[in-house]
Design an enzyme around this catalytic site. Structure first.
Site, PDB file in Angstrom:
ATOM      1  N   LYS A 139      -3.314  -2.631   9.167  1.00 40.78           N
ATOM      2  CA  LYS A 139      -2.538  -3.788   8.731  1.00 40.78           C
ATOM      3  C   LYS A 139      -2.397  -4.809   9.850  1.00 40.78           C
ATOM      4  O   LYS A 139      -2.613  -6.010   9.642  1.00 40.78           O
ATOM      5  CB  LYS A 139      -1.156  -3.352   8.257  1.00 40.78           C
ATOM      6  CG  LYS A 139      -0.294  -4.503   7.746  1.00 40.78           C
ATOM      7  CD  LYS A 139       1.157  -4.085   7.555  1.00 40.78           C
ATOM      8  CE  LYS A 139       1.833  -3.874   8.886  1.00 40.78           C
ATOM      9  NZ  LYS A 139       3.273  -3.609   8.770  1.00 40.78           N
ATOM     10  N   ASP A 157       0.943  -4.845   3.556  1.00 40.40           N
ATOM     11  CA  ASP A 157       2.218  -4.344   4.052  1.00 40.40           C
ATOM     12  C   ASP A 157       3.062  -3.873   2.874  1.00 40.40           C
ATOM     13  O   ASP A 157       2.585  -3.798   1.738  1.00 40.40           O
ATOM     14  CB  ASP A 157       2.942  -5.409   4.878  1.00 40.40           C
ATOM     15  CG  ASP A 157       3.306  -6.633   4.048  1.00 40.40           C
ATOM     16  OD1 ASP A 157       3.066  -6.643   2.820  1.00 40.40           O
ATOM     17  OD2 ASP A 157       3.840  -7.600   4.627  1.00 40.40           O
TER      18      ASP A 157
END
Length: 216
Positions: A139, A157
Site C-alpha cells: 500500500k 487502504d
C-alpha cells in the site's frame, strides 16, 4: 463470487462523480502528483516519507507531520530521536517506528528518482520499494508511486477495502499480502477501465465516496 449488480452500481456512482464538481478537485490533485514527479530525488524522498507517515494514520495529520519535519529540516537530517520527537509533538501514533523508517531510508534520498525510473515498469519499481525500505509494504509503495505521477497502481487502504466490501468486490481485510493486494488491484483496474479513468484517479474518487475528501 462478485455481484455484477453491485459492481455496476459502484461504476454508476463514480461516473456521476466524474461528471460533477469533484472532478475539478481530482484533476487538481493529479496535477500536483505530476508536479512532484518532475521534481528531484530529495523531493521524491519527502513524498515517500509522507506516505510512510500516512500508513495506519490520518492522511490529514500526516500532512501536518511532514510539514513540521520540513520546517525543522529533519527529513534529510537529524537523528532518529530528533525525528521521533518532532512526530511525537505532532501527535503521530507511531513516532519512533516511523522515525526509524525515515532515517534508515535516507541512503536513497539523493538517488531515489533515478532508481525508480531505471525500472522498465511500475511493478518492478514497486517490488524494489517493498524489498528495500523498512515500513514500506504494497500500500505505501503504491501510494508513493501514485503521488509522484504513476497512475496505474491502486492504493488499497481500509477506506478502499470498506467500499470493496460494501459492493461485494472482496472480503479481504488488511494487511494484504502480495497475492491479495494484486487481486484487489486487478478488480479495481477493471472498474477503472469501464469508467475510462486511471487507477490513480479511481482511488481519489473512491476516497471521496468514503470520506467526503480528496486528499493525497
Amino acid at each position: 463470487m462478485l455481484s455484477n449488480l453491485s459492481v455496476q452500481e459502484l461504476i454508476n456512482i463514480i461516473k456521476k462523480l466524474v461528471n460533477s464538481d469533484v472532478k475539478h478537485i481530482v484533476d487538481s490533485r493529479i496535477k500536483e502528483f505530476s508536479s512532484v514527479g518532475s521534481a528531484n530525488s530529495p523531493r521524491w524522498f519527502e513524498e515517500l516519507a509522507f506516505c510512510i507517515l500516512a500508513a495506519n494514520f490520518s492522511a490529514r495529520s500526516a500532512i501536518k507531520c511532514i510539514e513540521k519535519l520540513k520546517e525543522e529540516n529533519l527529513i534529510l537530517n537529524g537523528s532518529t530521536e530528533d525525528v521521533s520527537l518532532s512526530l511525537l509533538k505532532c501527535g503521530h501514533r507511531f513516532p519512533y517506528a516511523r522515525a526509524k523508517y525515515i532515517v534508515s531510508g535516507r541512503k536513497w534520498a539523493q538517488k531515489l528518482k533515478e532508481k525508480i525510473l531505471s525500472f522498465n515498469n511500475v511493478s518492478s519499481a514497486r517490488e524494489w520499494l517493498v524489498k528495500n525500505f523498512s515500513g514500506v509494504g504494497w500500500k505505501v509503495a503504491s501510494h508513493f508511486l501514485r503521488n509522484v505521477g504513476f497512475l496505474n497502481v491502486a492504493i488499497i487502504d481500509r477506506h478502499i477495502l470498506n467500499i470493496m466490501h460494501k459492493y461485494k468486490l472482496t472480503n479481504f481485510t488488511t494487511p494484504l499480502n502480495k497475492r491479495k493486494y494484486l487481486h484487489c488491484e486487478k478488480i479495481l483496474k477493471n472498474i477503472a477501465n469501464k469508467i475510462g479513468i486511471s487507477l490513480g484517479e479511481l482511488d481519489l474518487y473512491l476516497w471521496y465516496l468514503e470520506t467526503g475528501k480528496v486528499l493525497k
